[in-house]
Design a protein around this motif. Structure first.
Motif: not given
Length: 125
Positions: A34-39, A56-57, A96-100, A105-106
Motif C-alpha cells: 500500500w505504501y509502495k508509492g510513498q516509499l 509506513p506507520d 510503541v509503534t502500535s500506540v503511536k 488514527q484517533r
C-alpha cells in the motif's frame, strides 16, 4: 473478570496465536505494498534511505507485533544477553509503534478533523 480470562486464554492458545500471526503477516505485506508509492517518492526525492522506516506507520507496527507473536509461538531456550535485548527491543517497538499509530488514527478521525475518504493508495490521494 471475563476479559481477563479471555485474554489469558487467547494468549495461551497456540491456534489463536497462529491465526493472529497469519492475519498480521498478510496485513503487513499488504501494508508495505500500500505504501509502495510513498516509499518510492521518498527515495526519488533524494531523502536518505534510513528515513524509509518512518514512512509506513501501520505496517511497521504490524511487523513488530508479528515478530513478537513469533517469540510467543517459538520461545527461545537459552537466549543470552543479546537475544534478550533483541526480544525486548522488538516487543518494545511493537508496543510503541502500535500506540503511536493508534493515537495518530484517533487524532486524524476526530470530529473536528474528519478522516479523509480515499479508496486508493495514499500517494494518489
Amino acid at each position: 473478570m471475563f476479559s481477563n480470562l479471555f485474554s489469558r486464554y487467547a494468549l495461551l492458545n497456540r491456534r489463536f496465536l497462529w491465526l493472529l500471526l497469519v492475519v498480521n503477516a498478510l496485513g503487513t505485506v499488504y501494508g508495505y505494498y500500500w505504501y509502495k508509492g510513498q516509499l518510492e517518492a521518498t527515495v526519488d526525492a533524494g531523502n536518505p534511505l534510513w528515513q524509509l522506516v518512518f514512512v509506513p506507520d501501520s505496517p511497521t507496527a504490524s511487523l513488530f507485533f508479528t515478530l513478537s507473536l513469533l517469540y510467543l509461538l517459538f520461545p527461545p531456550g537459552n537466549q543470552g544477553r543479546l537475544g534478550r535485548t533483541v526480544r525486548v527491543a522488538i516487543e518494545g517497538l511493537g508496543t510503541v509503534t502500535s500506540v503511536k499509530y493508534g493515537i495518530w488514527q484517533r487524532r486524524s478521525s476526530s470530529p473536528a478533523q474528519p478522516a479523509a475518504r480515499c479508496w486508493s493508495p495514499p500517494i494518489s490521494c
